[in-house]
Design a protein around this motif. Structure first.
Motif, short mmCIF file in Angstrom:
data_model
loop_
_atom_site.label_atom_id
_atom_site.label_comp_id
_atom_site.label_asym_id
_atom_site.label_seq_id
_atom_site.Cartn_x
_atom_site.Cartn_y
_atom_site.Cartn_z
N ALA A 70 -13.38 -5.08 -3.95
CA ALA A 70 -12.71 -3.77 -3.97
C ALA A 70 -12.43 -3.29 -2.55
O ALA A 70 -11.34 -2.76 -2.25
N ALA A 71 -13.38 -3.50 -1.65
CA ALA A 71 -13.15 -3.10 -0.26
C ALA A 71 -12.06 -3.93 0.38
O ALA A 71 -11.21 -3.42 1.13
N GLU A 72 -12.02 -5.21 0.06
CA GLU A 72 -10.96 -6.07 0.58
C GLU A 72 -9.60 -5.64 0.07
O GLU A 72 -8.61 -5.60 0.81
N ARG A 73 -9.51 -5.27 -1.22
CA ARG A 73 -8.24 -4.83 -1.80
C ARG A 73 -7.79 -3.52 -1.16
O ARG A 73 -6.61 -3.34 -0.86
N GLU A 91 -4.04 -0.58 2.41
CA GLU A 91 -3.82 0.33 3.54
C GLU A 91 -2.97 -0.33 4.61
O GLU A 91 -2.09 0.32 5.21
N LEU A 92 -3.16 -1.63 4.84
CA LEU A 92 -2.32 -2.35 5.81
C LEU A 92 -0.87 -2.40 5.35
O LEU A 92 0.06 -2.18 6.14
N LEU A 93 -0.64 -2.67 4.05
CA LEU A 93 0.73 -2.70 3.53
C LEU A 93 1.36 -1.31 3.58
O LEU A 93 2.56 -1.18 3.85
N ARG A 94 0.57 -0.27 3.35
CA ARG A 94 1.10 1.09 3.41
C ARG A 94 1.54 1.44 4.83
O ARG A 94 2.57 2.08 5.04
N ASP A 95 0.76 1.01 5.82
CA ASP A 95 1.15 1.27 7.21
C ASP A 95 2.40 0.48 7.59
O ASP A 95 3.25 0.97 8.35
N MET A 96 2.51 -0.74 7.11
CA MET A 96 3.68 -1.55 7.43
C MET A 96 4.94 -1.00 6.77
O MET A 96 6.03 -1.05 7.36
N GLY A 97 4.82 -0.45 5.59
CA GLY A 97 5.98 0.09 4.90
C GLY A 97 6.32 1.51 5.29
O GLY A 97 7.39 2.01 4.92
#
Length: 360
Positions: free
Chosen positions: A272-275, A280-286
């Motif tokens: 769950a922490a990995e997901r 969060e990384l994808l949200r920052d990139m988008g």
């Protein structure tokens, strides 16, 4: 009470006097050789071989007695030297030793004199002598001794003076006091900018930033005291390994790069922490909103200002050089045109006296 005879009392007194005289009087068959400059006494009298050979009984006592007698003779020779009081009438009594007679060998050769530096050679050639300037000077305005530099120095702050000199070429209508205050603010801002730049450079290089000074009133928190103590400990060459420790300080000395260590997550663990991290990384990139790095932006702005200032300074110098070369060129052209004009105005039949004449 038994009666004490007078003869016995006199005999005891004579024995005590002889014992005292025996303690300072030493009789030797051969006189000792003394070198008072080295505090050395040479005894050439042969000792009793029977009492000093091997592990004979009383050997240590005989050696002590021999050393005591020779020392007594050496001290008696020292008391015969001229003496004086050091530091006045109430000072200790000292004696002037003569020059040594024996040259004692050295374990190592004497150190060689340090060769003079280029500045020392130049100063000796020009006769320049080093003079130490005092840190205090007399202030005529305050009528007291003040520091030559720094806070509350002699002369005070020029921005707070009651009189300000107008520089040559300046606008006479300009307020010089306002100009001095503005220059002081600029200097303070420049120093603060340099300090922040040094901190940013040290942060990028990964070096330790010096600890902030403690509160002047002495009210320090536990974190401040521990931080200052750690910095002071690791400032030594051994990183505090041989420094005395406090009562509740850990036994192991802190390292120079002590701080928050990086922690790596396990490869197989909480999914769950990995997901959440990946989302969060994808949200920052988008996201269209860029991530602002304040340190990078400040450094970029500083570099841009420095480049603009250097370009402006170089442009002024180049313009000044072009103007000087143009003036030199116009001066040469004017000289040539003047000489050509004089040749045109001179009559055709006239000739200068400097020319060569033909023989008849």
């Amino acid at each position: 009470m038994a009666a004490v005879r007078v003869e016995e009392v006199l005999a005891a007194a004579e024995e005590q006097e002889a014992e005292k005289r025996r303690s300072v009087t030493v009789e030797k068959e051969l006189e000792l050789e003394f070198d008072l400059g080295n505090l050395l006494a040479l005894d050439r009298n042969p000792p009793a071989a029977a009492g000093l050979r091997g592990a004979a009984p009383g050997r240590e006592a005989k050696l002590r007695a021999l050393a005591r007698d020779n020392t007594q003779l050496l001290v008696a020779q020292l008391w015969e030297l001229p003496a004086e009081r050091a530091g006045g009438a109430g000072g200790p009594l000292v004696a002037r030793l003569p020059e040594p007679a024996f040259r004692l060998p050295r374990e190592k050769p004497p150190p060689r004199p340090r060769p003079p530096t280029r500045w020392e050679q130049f100063a000796r050639l020009k006769g320049i002598r080093r003079r130490k300037r005092t840190s205090l000077v007399w202030d005529e305005e305050a009528k007291e001794w003040r520091r030559r530099w720094g806070y509350r120095r002699a002369g005070g702050d020029p921005a707070r003076a009651w009189l300000a000199e107008v520089p040559e070429g300046a606008d006479p209508e300009e307020d010089q006091f306002a100009r001095l205050r503005r220059e002081k603010r600029e200097r303070v801002a420049r120093n603060e900018l340099n300090r922040l730049r040094n901190l940013a450079r040290a942060h990028r290089a990964g070096t330790a930033i010096p600890a902030a000074p403690l509160h002047p009133t002495g009210h320090q928190s536990r974190e401040e005291l521990s931080h200052v103590a750690r910095v002071a400990r690791v400032s030594t060459a051994s990183l505090g390994r041989f420094q005395p420790r406090l009562s509740k300080e850990p036994s192991e000395p802190p390292s120079r790069n002590a701080g928050k260590k990086r922690r790596f997550e396990p490869l197989l663990g909480n999914l769950a922490a990995e997901r959440s991290r990946q989302l969060e990384l994808l949200r920052d990139m988008g996201s269209k909103k860029p991530v602002l790095d304040i340190t990078r932006a400040v450094n970029k702005q500083l570099r841009q200002e420095e480049a603009e200032a250097a370009a402006a300074k170089g442009k002024k110098q180049s313009q000044r050089g072009k103007r000087g070369r143009r003036q030199q060129r116009t001066g040469r052209n004017s000289k040539k045109s003047g000489a050509r004009r004089q040749q045109q105005q001179r009559p055709a039949g006239s000739s200068t006296g400097g020319g060569k004449r033909k023989k008849a």
